[in-house]
Design an enzyme around this catalytic site. Structure first.
Site, mmCIF file in Angstrom:
data_model
loop_
_atom_site.group_PDB
_atom_site.id
_atom_site.type_symbol
_atom_site.label_atom_id
_atom_site.label_comp_id
_atom_site.label_asym_id
_atom_site.label_seq_id
_atom_site.Cartn_x
_atom_site.Cartn_y
_atom_site.Cartn_z
ATOM 1 N N ASP A 165 -4.504 11.202 12.647
ATOM 2 C CA ASP A 165 -4.946 9.824 12.536
ATOM 3 C C ASP A 165 -5.421 9.405 13.902
ATOM 4 O O ASP A 165 -5.228 10.120 14.873
ATOM 5 C CB ASP A 165 -3.768 8.939 12.119
ATOM 6 N N ARG A 213 -4.518 9.581 3.959
ATOM 7 C CA ARG A 213 -3.357 10.351 4.381
ATOM 8 C C ARG A 213 -2.348 10.536 3.230
ATOM 9 O O ARG A 213 -1.722 11.575 3.079
ATOM 10 C CB ARG A 213 -2.714 9.606 5.560
ATOM 11 N N ASP A 233 4.560 0.322 12.066
ATOM 12 C CA ASP A 233 3.395 -0.399 11.541
ATOM 13 C C ASP A 233 3.371 -1.872 11.961
ATOM 14 O O ASP A 233 2.325 -2.510 11.927
ATOM 15 C CB ASP A 233 3.360 -0.298 10.009
ATOM 16 N N LYS A 240 0.834 -1.210 0.000
ATOM 17 C CA LYS A 240 0.000 0.000 0.000
ATOM 18 C C LYS A 240 0.868 1.258 0.000
ATOM 19 O O LYS A 240 0.635 2.185 -0.775
ATOM 20 C CB LYS A 240 -0.894 0.012 1.263
ATOM 21 N N ASN A 241 1.856 1.287 0.886
ATOM 22 C CA ASN A 241 2.614 2.524 1.059
ATOM 23 C C ASN A 241 3.609 2.778 -0.062
ATOM 24 O O ASN A 241 4.302 3.787 -0.067
ATOM 25 C CB ASN A 241 3.300 2.538 2.431
HETATM 26 N N1 EPU Z 1 6.528 14.131 11.099
HETATM 27 C C1 EPU Z 1 6.600 15.444 11.478
HETATM 28 N N2 EPU Z 1 6.594 16.421 10.502
HETATM 29 C C2 EPU Z 1 6.542 16.101 9.187
HETATM 30 C C3 EPU Z 1 6.470 14.740 8.798
HETATM 31 C C4 EPU Z 1 6.465 13.765 9.786
HETATM 32 O O1 EPU Z 1 6.659 15.750 12.658
HETATM 33 O O2 EPU Z 1 6.561 17.030 8.353
HETATM 34 C C5 EPU Z 1 6.506 13.077 12.136
HETATM 35 C C6 EPU Z 1 5.145 12.384 12.171
HETATM 36 O O3 EPU Z 1 4.214 13.102 12.924
HETATM 37 C C7 EPU Z 1 5.457 11.052 12.772
HETATM 38 C C8 EPU Z 1 6.853 10.749 12.204
HETATM 39 O O4 EPU Z 1 7.378 12.023 11.802
HETATM 40 O O5 EPU Z 1 5.553 11.137 14.166
HETATM 41 C C9 EPU Z 1 6.819 9.783 11.041
HETATM 42 O O6 EPU Z 1 6.163 10.357 9.957
HETATM 43 P P1 EPU Z 1 6.526 9.992 8.435
HETATM 44 O O7 EPU Z 1 6.454 11.260 7.662
HETATM 45 O O8 EPU Z 1 7.754 9.182 8.355
HETATM 46 O O9 EPU Z 1 5.290 9.062 8.084
HETATM 47 P P2 EPU Z 1 4.233 9.232 6.933
HETATM 48 O O10 EPU Z 1 4.897 9.442 5.625
HETATM 49 O O11 EPU Z 1 3.177 10.189 7.334
HETATM 50 C C10 EPU Z 1 4.289 6.672 6.356
HETATM 51 C C11 EPU Z 1 3.270 5.581 6.257
HETATM 52 C C12 EPU Z 1 2.790 5.177 7.633
HETATM 53 C C13 EPU Z 1 3.977 4.760 8.472
HETATM 54 C C14 EPU Z 1 5.019 5.890 8.508
HETATM 55 C C15 EPU Z 1 6.293 5.520 9.248
HETATM 56 C C16 EPU Z 1 2.202 6.059 4.170
HETATM 57 C C17 EPU Z 1 0.972 6.477 3.451
HETATM 58 N N3 EPU Z 1 2.129 6.036 5.484
HETATM 59 O O12 EPU Z 1 3.588 7.780 6.952
HETATM 60 O O13 EPU Z 1 1.939 4.052 7.429
HETATM 61 O O14 EPU Z 1 3.546 4.461 9.777
HETATM 62 O O15 EPU Z 1 5.384 6.242 7.159
HETATM 63 O O16 EPU Z 1 6.885 4.404 8.691
HETATM 64 O O17 EPU Z 1 3.208 5.740 3.562
HETATM 65 C C18 EPU Z 1 0.012 2.735 7.681
HETATM 66 O O18 EPU Z 1 0.308 2.215 6.599
HETATM 67 O O19 EPU Z 1 -0.889 2.270 8.425
HETATM 68 C C19 EPU Z 1 0.756 3.900 8.122
HETATM 69 C C20 EPU Z 1 0.346 4.681 9.104
#
Ligand code: EPU
Length: 445
Positions: free
Chosen positions: A138, A114, A332, A43-44
């Site tokens: 979330d 998201r 995850d 998915k991601n």
């Molecule tokens: N963060 C910030 N500021 C930002 C970006 C992120 O503070 O500008 C913080 C977030 O709040 C969080 C941490 O950094 O505490 C991780 O965020 P990241 O940006 O790495 O995650 P994401 O891109 O929003 C993706 C996956 C998530 C997965 C995370 C970490 C997708 C669509 N989502 O989220 O997947 O948990 O990376 O590996 O790719 C899921 O699939 O259920 C899911 C939540």
């Protein structure tokens, strides 16, 4: 003597199966699992590959696409922006970019997914402007996008917010040296996709290295992007002209979290299962911790089919685990890990380092008799020989999968509501588990 039976409630006092009118999943403890299960595409990764099609005119083809609700929602969003999507065969998406795009991501779609934030980089670099509804949090907490914005600002974008929308503008983005204070997956992806068509060279230090980020970079390179350092924490992107990008064909990387779900199922139910297409190299830290718990892994190759054989024949042992950005143990996986540890022998400490609020499903596991205490971002898990089936709710995708796995370790029936969360990220979890011997059914209303 009269005994009183009290329902242990997860929410505001109602049995969750009563308040959810959507589909339910019922699971009962079965014997050992055995057979083969195909691990679907991630998915991601696929959602980002789809968004990357905004960059190049023409028709790209993405294969190994999982059949999940988030792909349908992302398709709707991209169609609203101007792309055309169709599926010439199962698990394949053909994405046509006619060149004429409307760079607006409306609230009704953004709030449902998201990963819609991933259209920001491609649209800004391609159209010079974007209007994106501000993504919400979330169930497991706030998810800021400050790093996405700071990175794009360093490349010349200007942002303002009004009426719940983030508006970005940049006549032409330029290269910049960007240093993240945290290796954010989404921010890395947005900066890299934006940099592909920017003027000059962009470097990203402390970039995310997740296999899904690598998959996106490989797709971009096959479209004609110039990216080096792929898979390392220092990415260098040399901007190319729009006429140098072309559509491409790409196979989505297999989903390591879905693979981890089948590992957890075998771990709590026992048995031996071949996970076709699972990539051990993408899950090294997880496999190490799982081996410490007593789970056995063996790569296999058989008549052109390859993957990992997972087996478990003893009660799991306790281990301490902490989540970290890749190559650490992914957040995850954590609901699945806690579920395994809930039936392990001994006491484990699990520490969450990414999303402080990601422990909500613990209340649901407690309804099943798990002995878990949380304190801040730590959970102390005292393993029980068995759980006890009950109605529980899926609060997010991964928590939902963990409830299903917990049901395999519970006496009696576990009924899971909130199945729409599971549908967002799991391609036929019920059918796949049933095919390897689980006593599981989906009840559609
Ligand atoms: N963060 C910030 N500021 C930002 C970006 C992120 O503070 O500008 C913080 C977030 O709040 C969080 C941490 O950094 O505490 C991780 O965020 P990241 O940006 O790495 O995650 P994401 O891109 O929003 C993706 C996956 C998530 C997965 C995370 C970490 C997708 C669509 N989502 O989220 O997947 O948990 O990376 O590996 O790719 C899921 O699939 O259920 C899911 C939540």
């Amino acid at each position: 003597m009269r005994s009183i039976l009290l329902a242990v409630s997860a929410g505001p006092g109602l049995d969750p199966s009563i308040i959810d009118t959507g589909p339910l999943i019922t699971v009962r403890r079965a014997g050992d699992l055995s057979g083969r299960v195909l691990v679907p595409g991630a998915k991601n990764s696929v959602l980002k590959l789809m968004a990357a099609c905004l960059l190049a005119d023409g028709t790209s083809e993405i294969s190994n696409v999982p059949r999940i609700a988030d792909v349908s929602i992302m398709s709707e969003l991209l169609e609203a922006i101007g792309l055309r999507l169709d599926s010439p065969e199962p698990n394949t998406l053909r994405v046509t970019n006619p060149g004429d795009l409307v760079p607006v991501a409306p609230y009704e779609l953004v709030e449902r997914i998201r990963a819609s934030i991933n259209v920001l980089g491609p649209l800004l670099t391609r159209c010079g402007e974007v209007r994106l509804s501000l993504p919400g949090g979330d169930d497991f907490g706030a998810r800021p996008i400050d790093m996405h914005i700071a990175g794009l600002e360093a490349m010349g974008a200007e942002f303002k917010t009004s009426h719940g929308y983030l508006e970005a503008r940049a006549d032409r983005l330029h290269g910049a040296d960007i240093v993240f204070d945290f290796p954010s997956v989404g921010a890395t992806e947005n900066i890299v996709t934006a940099a592909v068509l920017a003027d000059g060279v962009t470097t990203v230090e402390n970039a995310a290295r997740e296999p899904e980020v690598v998959d996106l970079c490989h797709f971009l390179v096959s479209m004609g992007a110039d990216i080096s350092g792929v898979g390392t924490s220092r990415l260098t992107v040399r901007g190319v002209g729009r006429d140098e990008l072309r559509p491409a064909s790409h196979r989505t990387v297999p989903d390591r979290v879905q693979a981890a779900t089948y590992i957890a199922a075998v771990a709590v139910a026992g048995g031996e299962v071949e996970m076709v297409d699972a990539r051990p190299a993408h899950m090294e830290m997880l496999l190490t911790r799982c081996r410490d718990m007593g789970i056995v892994f063996e790569p296999f190759e058989d008549d052109g089919v390859e993957g990992v054989r997972v087996s478990c024949s003893t009660r799991l042992r306790s281990v301490d685990v902490q989540t970290l950005p890749y190559p650490g143990i992914a957040t995850d996986y954590k609901p699945l890990i806690i579920t395994m540890l809930a039936v392990a022998d001994g006491v484990s400490i699990v520490t969450e380092n990414l999303y402080p609020g990601r422990f909500r499903y613990v209340e649901e596991l407690q309804r099943l008799g798990a002995d878990i205490r949380t304190d801040g971002h730590h959970a102390v898990v005292r393993g029980q020989p068995r759980l006890s089936g009950a109605p529980v709710r899926a609060h997010d995708i991964r928590a939902g999968a963990a409830m299903v796995v917990a049901g395999l370790a519970a006496e009696g029936t576990t009924t899971i509501s909130g199945v729409r969360h599971i549908d967002r990220g799991y391609d036929d979890l019920v059918g796949r588990l049933a095919s390897i011997g689980a006593d599981i059914a989906r009840v559609d209303p």
